[in-house]
Design a protein around this motif. Structure first.
Motif, short mmCIF file in Angstrom:
data_model
loop_
_atom_site.label_atom_id
_atom_site.label_comp_id
_atom_site.label_asym_id
_atom_site.label_seq_id
_atom_site.Cartn_x
_atom_site.Cartn_y
_atom_site.Cartn_z
N THR A 216 -65.15 3.12 -17.38
CA THR A 216 -66.00 2.23 -16.58
C THR A 216 -67.22 1.90 -17.42
OG1 THR A 216 -67.17 4.09 -15.55
CG2 THR A 216 -65.25 3.22 -14.38
N HIS B 183 -70.81 -7.91 -15.33
CA HIS B 183 -69.46 -7.34 -15.29
C HIS B 183 -69.56 -5.83 -15.12
CE1 HIS B 183 -67.79 -11.15 -16.60
NE2 HIS B 183 -68.54 -11.13 -17.69
N GLU B 184 -68.91 -5.32 -14.12
CA GLU B 184 -68.73 -3.87 -13.99
C GLU B 184 -67.25 -3.63 -14.19
OE1 GLU B 184 -71.54 -1.69 -11.42
OE2 GLU B 184 -71.71 -3.57 -10.33
N TRP B 185 -66.91 -3.19 -15.42
CA TRP B 185 -65.53 -3.09 -15.85
C TRP B 185 -64.90 -1.77 -15.39
CZ3 TRP B 185 -63.64 -7.44 -17.78
CH2 TRP B 185 -64.47 -8.33 -18.45
N GLN C 244 -61.88 0.58 -13.00
CA GLN C 244 -61.75 1.06 -11.63
C GLN C 244 -62.21 2.51 -11.52
OE1 GLN C 244 -61.19 -0.88 -9.23
NE2 GLN C 244 -60.41 -2.69 -10.35
N GLY D 203 -64.05 0.15 -8.36
CA GLY D 203 -65.21 -0.71 -8.14
C GLY D 203 -65.42 -1.81 -9.15
N GLU D 204 -64.38 -2.22 -9.89
CA GLU D 204 -64.59 -3.33 -10.83
C GLU D 204 -65.02 -4.58 -10.07
OE1 GLU D 204 -61.96 -5.96 -13.92
OE2 GLU D 204 -62.01 -3.79 -14.20
N ARG D 205 -66.01 -5.26 -10.61
CA ARG D 205 -66.50 -6.50 -9.98
C ARG D 205 -67.16 -7.37 -11.04
NH1 ARG D 205 -72.21 -5.73 -9.02
NH2 ARG D 205 -72.26 -7.56 -7.68
N HIS D 206 -67.26 -8.66 -10.72
CA HIS D 206 -67.80 -9.62 -11.66
C HIS D 206 -68.62 -10.66 -10.91
CE1 HIS D 206 -65.03 -8.01 -14.70
NE2 HIS D 206 -64.15 -7.98 -13.71
N GLU D 207 -69.77 -10.99 -11.46
CA GLU D 207 -70.62 -12.06 -10.95
C GLU D 207 -70.86 -13.04 -12.09
OE1 GLU D 207 -71.62 -12.32 -7.88
OE2 GLU D 207 -71.64 -10.30 -7.01
N TRP E 193 -78.68 -10.06 -8.49
CA TRP E 193 -77.43 -9.32 -8.41
C TRP E 193 -77.70 -7.83 -8.24
CZ3 TRP E 193 -75.61 -12.23 -13.33
CH2 TRP E 193 -75.06 -13.48 -12.97
N GLY F 298 -73.65 -2.16 -8.96
CA GLY F 298 -72.97 -1.20 -8.10
C GLY F 298 -72.95 0.20 -8.67
#
Length: 310
Positions: A180, A202-204, A206, A208-212, A258, A261
């Motif tokens: 992560t 980018h929160e790479w 798993q 909770g991976e997510r992207h804005e 933003w 997380g």
């Protein structure tokens, strides 16, 4: 021709720029109301590039243990150059605040290369040398890093059909423990979109991976001169700035903010963010046919990088 992606290639042309149509520069009223992000903060890092200090800046592929560390159509040169070309130079520049600037160049060689671990050595369209600087090493050493603060670079972007300069941050544990990681792209600019720049979170990995992502129109041509690009990191908050004014959220019209997380994870591990300055060349757009003589080189100029602590 195959395209060899890194994790930074994901989501670039899709969701991040879907918001462009609704994005606008902040209004004059908002500009008047928004405080300067440096107010009340202490200057803790001031790099004016009188020289390229090896105790601060590492040159070459992105510090990582899970991928080669290159991006797109160019190989990132180590200090001293690759294949006879050194993309890093300190140059006189009357438009820079100290009369000199860091120049990171990209050059098309158009012949087989021998850059270690680079996937494009034998691919004609990928036979470019460019540069990437970072305050971290591939062994996990963080030369300069901060958990919170306002990170700013004053830069002049090149106008070019492939260029992709960026000022961005990674968390320290992403080097040796990449399962992560957190990536904050304060600015990424496509050299053919003179009045638009991109910013991403980018929160790479798993869970909770997510992207804005957001595309931010500007009233000025970003290749016409120096401009300041900044990111304020405060706990789980990430606020982005252009010329020290917060950019607008295209969904709300207010200042874009933003949430990180993994902020609590970063705090628990005593982790920090370290900056990178990159001149890459995109591989997800057609190669110019023909490649004009004036497009065989591109240059990013950096006046300074500063960090203001809490």
């Amino acid at each position: 021709m195959p395209i060899m992606p890194s994790r930074r290639m994901f989501l670039r042309a899709g969701a991040a720029f879907a918001a462009v149509a609704g994005a606008r520069p902040i209004s004059s009223d908002a500009q008047q109301d928004a405080p300067d992000p440096t107010l009340g903060r202490t200057l803790v890092f001031d790099e004016s590039f009188a020289s390229l200090d090896p105790d601060i800046w590492q040159a070459g592929p992105k510090a990582t243990t899970h991928e080669p560390g290159f991006y797109g159509r160019s190989a990132f040169s180590r200090r001293g150059g690759e294949e006879g070309f050194d993309p890093y130079a300190i140059v006189a520049d009357p438009l820079a605040s100290g009369g000199h600037a860091l120049a990171i160049s990209a050059r098309y060689l158009g012949r087989p290369m021998n850059v270690p671990a680079y996937y494009g050595n034998a691919l004609p369209e990928f036979q470019w040398i460019s540069g990437n600087l970072q305050t971290a090493r591939r062994d996990g050493t963080i030369l300069r890093g901060w958990r919170n603060g306002y990170f700013e670079a004053r830069m002049r972007f090149p106008a070019h059909p492939l260029s992709f300069p960026a000022f961005w941050l990674m968390n320290g544990r992403s080097i040796l423990f990449p399962k992560t990681s957190v990536e904050i792209d304060i600015v990424e600019h496509k050299g053919w979109e003179h009045r638009l720049y991109g910013a991403y979170l980018h929160e790479w990995g798993q869970p909770g991976e997510r992207h804005e992502g957001v595309g931010v129109p500007t009233e000025v041509d970003l290749t016409s001169g120096y401009f300041r690009y900044g990111g304020l990191i405060d706990g789980d908050r990430c606020v982005l700035y252009f010329e020290r004014k917060p950019i607008r959220d295209p969904k709300t019209g207010g200042a874009l903010e933003w949430r990180i997380g993994r902020a609590s994870e970063i705090d628990a591990q005593g982790d920090v963010f370290w900056p990178l300055i990159t001149l890459a060349l995109r591989s997800d757009v057609p190669f110019p046919q023909p490649l004009r003589p004036e497009d065989r080189e591109a240059q990013l100029r950096v006046d300074y990088v500063r960090v203001y602590g809490s």
